[in-house]
Design a protein around this motif. Structure first.
Motif, PDB file in Angstrom:
ATOM      1  N   ASP A  23      41.283  40.907  39.995  1.00  0.00           N
ATOM      2  CA  ASP A  23      40.792  41.262  41.353  1.00  0.00           C
ATOM      3  C   ASP A  23      41.807  40.436  42.263  1.00  0.00           C
ATOM      4  OD1 ASP A  23      39.846  39.523  43.234  1.00  0.00           O
ATOM      5  OD2 ASP A  23      37.975  39.542  42.057  1.00  0.00           O
ATOM      6  N   LEU A  24      42.880  41.032  42.490  1.00  0.00           N
ATOM      7  CA  LEU A  24      44.004  40.216  43.263  1.00  0.00           C
ATOM      8  C   LEU A  24      44.449  40.930  44.184  1.00  0.00           C
ATOM      9  CD1 LEU A  24      45.114  41.931  42.827  1.00  0.00           C
ATOM     10  CD2 LEU A  24      46.903  40.806  41.533  1.00  0.00           C
ATOM     11  N   CYS A  52      40.513  34.452  46.326  1.00  0.00           N
ATOM     12  CA  CYS A  52      41.003  35.337  47.277  1.00  0.00           C
ATOM     13  C   CYS A  52      40.084  35.365  48.552  1.00  0.00           C
ATOM     14  CB  CYS A  52      40.915  36.459  46.810  1.00  0.00           C
ATOM     15  SG  CYS A  52      42.040  36.792  45.387  1.00  0.00           S
ATOM     16  N   CYS A  92      37.164  37.553  44.942  1.00  0.00           N
ATOM     17  CA  CYS A  92      36.645  36.122  44.181  1.00  0.00           C
ATOM     18  C   CYS A  92      36.834  35.229  45.178  1.00  0.00           C
ATOM     19  CB  CYS A  92      37.603  36.041  43.029  1.00  0.00           C
ATOM     20  SG  CYS A  92      39.175  35.358  43.296  1.00  0.00           S
ATOM     21  N   GLU A 111      44.252  41.441  46.915  1.00  0.00           N
ATOM     22  CA  GLU A 111      44.239  40.546  48.330  1.00  0.00           C
ATOM     23  C   GLU A 111      45.456  39.730  48.390  1.00  0.00           C
ATOM     24  OE1 GLU A 111      41.898  40.648  46.006  1.00  0.00           O
ATOM     25  OE2 GLU A 111      39.774  40.139  46.837  1.00  0.00           O
ATOM     26  N   HIS A 137      45.647  37.738  40.062  1.00  0.00           N
ATOM     27  CA  HIS A 137      44.903  38.168  38.877  1.00  0.00           C
ATOM     28  C   HIS A 137      44.500  39.503  39.193  1.00  0.00           C
ATOM     29  CE1 HIS A 137      40.837  37.337  40.672  1.00  0.00           C
ATOM     30  NE2 HIS A 137      41.779  36.878  41.771  1.00  0.00           N
TER      31      HIS A 137
HETATM   32 ZN   LIG Z   1      40.622  37.306  43.494  1.00  0.00          ZN
END
Ligand SMILES: [Zn+2]
Ligand SMILES: *[C@@H]1O[C@H](CO)[C@@H](O)[C@H](O)[C@H]1NC(C)=O
Ligand SMILES: *[C@@H]1O[C@H](CO)[C@@H](O)[C@H](O)[C@H]1NC(C)=O
Ligand SMILES: *[C@@H]1O[C@H](CO)[C@@H](O)[C@H](O)[C@H]1NC(C)=O
Ligand SMILES: *[C@@H]1O[C@H](CO)[C@@H](O)[C@H](O)[C@H]1NC(C)=O
Length: 234
Positions: free
Chosen positions: A99-100, A146, A143, A102, A97
């Motif tokens: 904010d991904l 993650c 998040c 990571e 996603h």
């Molecule tokens: Zn995340």
């Protein structure tokens, strides 16, 4: 809290503060931690910012979340192993996603570490063990999904720039569980991971401030052509 000797001690202190054994202790992000200076951390955090434009090809990607994974055990200066940015739009996979960066970086590192023609050529189990040597730098706090993946991977350290609190304040919808909370709740895992927050946030924050605020200046090399918050490279 300065000059922490090892991630284990650093993390134990964090846990100790969660367990109510004293006032909450949070490392000064500009101190030397685990033998790594702030200047070195800043260098890798800048690369996490830079990874975005490098991989996406745009100086102002909307979801400006970037991650680099570094081996600091070779030397305090560290060596880049891999990087990752938001790729859910390419793969359709929602675990990658926005904010991904990571998860994308962990996937990318796994591919790089196990590539039979690559520099590392590790087996699957060697690659899994390799994460305990590595530090993940992400320009925004992960998040809880993650952050959990980072704990399960058994990273040595996790370093973030912009906090979930700032992301939320600036209009990014977030799940309100901080990495500190995820880490504190993960004490039962066999590995420990040091956590250092707000590293170089003065330089990571601007990546997230323009999207929902039309009055905020565009990043360098970008302009607002249409209404709304989308920017375009100039
Ligand atoms: Zn995340
Ligand atoms: C990141 O994800 C969002 C939402 O899926 C997408 O709109 C965007 O184009 C992606 N890539 C970048 C580099 O922002
Ligand atoms: C990280 O560095 C250590 C120390 O040199 C080395 O043993 C280890 O294989 C390196 N890990 C990776 C994934 O490159
Ligand atoms: C994976 O990491 C490498 C090395 O840092 C980088 O060159 C490459 O662009 C990354 N790939 C993806 C898909 O993010
Ligand atoms: C951000 O702050 C760090 C110290 O915390 C400093 O070294 C760096 O130069 C600052 N960046 C800018 C662009 O002012």
């Amino acid at each position: 809290m300065v000059n922490m000797k090892s991630p284990t001690i650093f993390f134990s202190l964090l846990i100790a503060s969660f367990m109510g054994t004293g006032p909450a202790k949070v490392a000064d992000p500009t101190s030397t931690i685990d033998g790594v200076s702030f200047e070195t951390r800043a260098r890798w955090m800048r690369l996490a910012n830079q990874a975005l434009s490098d991989i996406s090809g745009s100086p102002c990607p909307f979801a400006a979340f970037g991650t680099v994974i570094i081996n600091h055990t070779d030397s305090p200066v560290g060596k880049l192993i891999c990087m990752g940015i938001n790729e859910s739009h390419k793969t359709g996979n929602p675990t990658l996603h926005a904010d991904l960066g990571e998860i994308a970086a962990i996937n990318n590192c796994t591919d790089i570490l196990t590539d039979p023609q690559g520099d590392f050529r590790l087996t699957a189990s060697e690659a899994q063990n390799a994460f305990s040597d590595l530090s993940v730098y992400t320009n925004a706090e992960s998040c809880p999904m993650c952050a959990s993946a980072i704990r399960w991977a058994g990273f040595r350290e996790y370093i973030y720039g912009t906090s979930i609190a700032i992301l939320t304040e600036k209009g990014w919808g977030q799940i309100q569980i901080s990495s500190m909370e995820v880490f504190a709740a993960s004490y039962d895992l066999p590995t420990q991971t040091g956590l250092i927050g707000n590293v170089l946030s003065n330089e990571t924050d601007p990546y997230f401030l323009w999207q929902y605020n039309p009055a905020y200046p565009c990043p360098k090399g970008c302009s607002r052509r249409l209404t709304g918050s989308t920017l375009n490279p100039t």
